[in-house]
Write an enzyme that holds these catalytic residues in place. Structure first.
Site, PDB file in Angstrom:
ATOM      1  N   PHE A  87     -14.452   3.867   9.231  1.00 51.41           N
ATOM      2  CA  PHE A  87     -13.107   4.168   8.729  1.00 51.41           C
ATOM      3  C   PHE A  87     -13.020   4.208   7.208  1.00 51.41           C
ATOM      4  O   PHE A  87     -11.949   4.487   6.655  1.00 51.41           O
ATOM      5  CB  PHE A  87     -12.078   3.178   9.289  1.00 51.41           C
ATOM      6  N   ARG A 116      -1.558 -14.578   4.056  1.00 57.68           N
ATOM      7  CA  ARG A 116      -2.245 -13.930   5.193  1.00 57.68           C
ATOM      8  C   ARG A 116      -1.413 -14.099   6.470  1.00 57.68           C
ATOM      9  O   ARG A 116      -1.294 -13.186   7.273  1.00 57.68           O
ATOM     10  CB  ARG A 116      -3.647 -14.527   5.406  1.00 57.68           C
ATOM     11  N   HIS A 120      -1.708  -5.395   1.790  1.00 62.81           N
ATOM     12  CA  HIS A 120      -3.020  -6.038   1.685  1.00 62.81           C
ATOM     13  C   HIS A 120      -2.803  -7.427   1.107  1.00 62.81           C
ATOM     14  O   HIS A 120      -1.989  -7.593   0.206  1.00 62.81           O
ATOM     15  CB  HIS A 120      -3.938  -5.247   0.744  1.00 62.81           C
ATOM     16  N   LYS A 134       0.839  -1.199   0.000  1.00 61.21           N
ATOM     17  CA  LYS A 134       0.000   0.000   0.000  1.00 61.21           C
ATOM     18  C   LYS A 134       0.880   1.258   0.000  1.00 61.21           C
ATOM     19  O   LYS A 134       2.108   1.167   0.120  1.00 61.21           O
ATOM     20  CB  LYS A 134      -0.936  -0.053   1.216  1.00 61.21           C
ATOM     21  N   ASN A 172      -0.980  -0.069   7.617  1.00 61.27           N
ATOM     22  CA  ASN A 172      -0.502  -1.435   7.879  1.00 61.27           C
ATOM     23  C   ASN A 172       0.190  -2.082   6.685  1.00 61.27           C
ATOM     24  O   ASN A 172       0.277  -3.301   6.595  1.00 61.27           O
ATOM     25  CB  ASN A 172      -1.629  -2.302   8.468  1.00 61.27           C
ATOM     26  N   THR A 205      -4.540  -7.607  11.174  1.00 63.16           N
ATOM     27  CA  THR A 205      -4.868  -6.300  10.586  1.00 63.16           C
ATOM     28  C   THR A 205      -4.246  -5.150  11.376  1.00 63.16           C
ATOM     29  O   THR A 205      -3.701  -4.219  10.794  1.00 63.16           O
ATOM     30  CB  THR A 205      -6.408  -6.136  10.531  1.00 63.16           C
ATOM     31  N   ARG A 209       3.402  -6.877   9.003  1.00 62.98           N
ATOM     32  CA  ARG A 209       2.773  -5.830   9.829  1.00 62.98           C
ATOM     33  C   ARG A 209       3.373  -5.800  11.234  1.00 62.98           C
ATOM     34  O   ARG A 209       3.561  -4.728  11.812  1.00 62.98           O
ATOM     35  CB  ARG A 209       1.254  -6.058   9.878  1.00 62.98           C
TER      36      ARG A 209
HETATM   37  P1  IDP Z   1      -7.215  -6.795   6.309  1.00 63.76           P
HETATM   38  O1  IDP Z   1      -6.462  -5.761   5.498  1.00 63.76           O
HETATM   39  O2  IDP Z   1      -6.321  -7.447   7.343  1.00 63.76           O
HETATM   40  O3  IDP Z   1      -7.941  -7.788   5.453  1.00 63.76           O
HETATM   41  P2  IDP Z   1      -9.808  -5.572   6.852  1.00 63.76           P
HETATM   42  O4  IDP Z   1     -10.606  -5.777   8.081  1.00 63.76           O
HETATM   43  O5  IDP Z   1     -10.295  -6.216   5.586  1.00 63.76           O
HETATM   44  O6  IDP Z   1      -8.301  -6.008   7.169  1.00 63.76           O
HETATM   45  O7  IDP Z   1      -9.689  -3.998   6.642  1.00 63.76           O
HETATM   46  C1  IDP Z   1      -9.183  -3.479   5.441  1.00 63.76           C
HETATM   47  C2  IDP Z   1      -8.257  -2.342   5.759  1.00 63.76           C
HETATM   48  O8  IDP Z   1      -8.993  -1.279   6.334  1.00 63.76           O
HETATM   49  C3  IDP Z   1      -7.174  -2.668   6.777  1.00 63.76           C
HETATM   50  O9  IDP Z   1      -6.033  -3.265   6.197  1.00 63.76           O
HETATM   51  C4  IDP Z   1      -6.851  -1.310   7.339  1.00 63.76           C
HETATM   52  O10 IDP Z   1      -5.965  -0.610   6.458  1.00 63.76           O
HETATM   53  C5  IDP Z   1      -8.203  -0.623   7.310  1.00 63.76           C
HETATM   54  N1  IDP Z   1      -8.883  -0.735   8.600  1.00 63.76           N
HETATM   55  C6  IDP Z   1      -9.489  -1.819   9.116  1.00 63.76           C
HETATM   56  N2  IDP Z   1     -10.021  -1.573  10.323  1.00 63.76           N
HETATM   57  C7  IDP Z   1      -9.722  -0.276  10.581  1.00 63.76           C
HETATM   58  C8  IDP Z   1      -9.999   0.576  11.697  1.00 63.76           C
HETATM   59  O11 IDP Z   1     -10.610   0.190  12.682  1.00 63.76           O
HETATM   60  N3  IDP Z   1      -9.523   1.854  11.591  1.00 63.76           N
HETATM   61  C9  IDP Z   1      -8.832   2.310  10.516  1.00 63.76           C
HETATM   62  N4  IDP Z   1      -8.559   1.528   9.446  1.00 63.76           N
HETATM   63  C10 IDP Z   1      -9.002   0.253   9.481  1.00 63.76           C
HETATM   64 MG    MG Z   2      -9.629  -7.640   4.256  1.00 64.03          MG
END
Ligand code: IDP
Ligand code: MG
Length: 150
Positions: free
Chosen positions: A57, A85, A115, A9, A112, A91, A102
């Site tokens: 968010f 993963r 993706h 990212k 983070n 996350t 991460r």
């Molecule tokens: P993932 O990337 O581990 O699959 P997801 O829950 O699918 O996690 O969330 C997608 C992206 O959204 C995360 O990688 C992160 O960048 C962002 N994100 C998720 N939860 C939050 C939050 O609570 N606050 C801010 N950003 C978030």
């Molecule tokens: Mg996701």
């Protein structure tokens, strides 16, 4: 063999972590079969993260993902989805184990670094969002006989 979608990212690119991520993917024995640098635009960012459309968010996530260049990849290997993963970690980087991307490089959930697809259906959907079928290449890595038992 399984394929997954991986993206470094904008924070990962801006922090010079691209080589670090590629090193880990290559070192694991996974094969990169497509790769491009692009700046995700708003429509693409919204499609990528459509499952989160209603989350608080979401607006911040879209402005972050469109804020600079990202590097999109297709990664292939045995159990590539689960393995990738595990390699990126949880996350929230504060909870991600040391040894994961991460866990080793992040501190904030909104920054983070990477993706990776979380299921077969998201992998298919996300690969198709970023790559045309003919952009996925087929080749052998010289170390394949030393990575896989059969
Ligand atoms: P993932 O990337 O581990 O699959 P997801 O829950 O699918 O996690 O969330 C997608 C992206 O959204 C995360 O990688 C992160 O960048 C962002 N994100 C998720 N939860 C939050 C939050 O609570 N606050 C801010 N950003 C978030
Ligand atoms: Mg996701």
């Amino acid at each position: 063999m399984e394929r997954t979608f991986l993206m470094v990212k904008p924070d990962g690119v801006a922090r010079g972590l691209l080589g670090e991520v590629l090193r880990r993917v290559e070192g694991k024995g996974l094969k990169i079969t497509a790769m491009k640098m692009l700046r995700v635009d708003e429509p693409l960012g919204k499609r990528h993260y459509e499952e989160h459309r209603e989350k608080p968010f979401f607006p911040g996530l879209i402005s972050f993902i469109t804020s600079g260049p990202s590097v999109a990849m297709v990664v292939e290997g045995r159990d590539a989805i689960k393995v990738m993963r595990a390699m990126i970690g949880k996350t929230d980087p504060k909870e991600a184990s040391p040894g994961t991307i991460r866990g080793d490089f992040g501190l904030d959930v909104g920054k983070n670094i990477v993706h990776a697809s979380d299921s077969k259906s998201s992998a298919e959907r996300e690969m198709a969002l970023y790559f045309a079928p003919e952009e996925l290449l087929t080749y052998s890595r010289a170390d394949e006989p030393w990575v896989y038992e059969e």
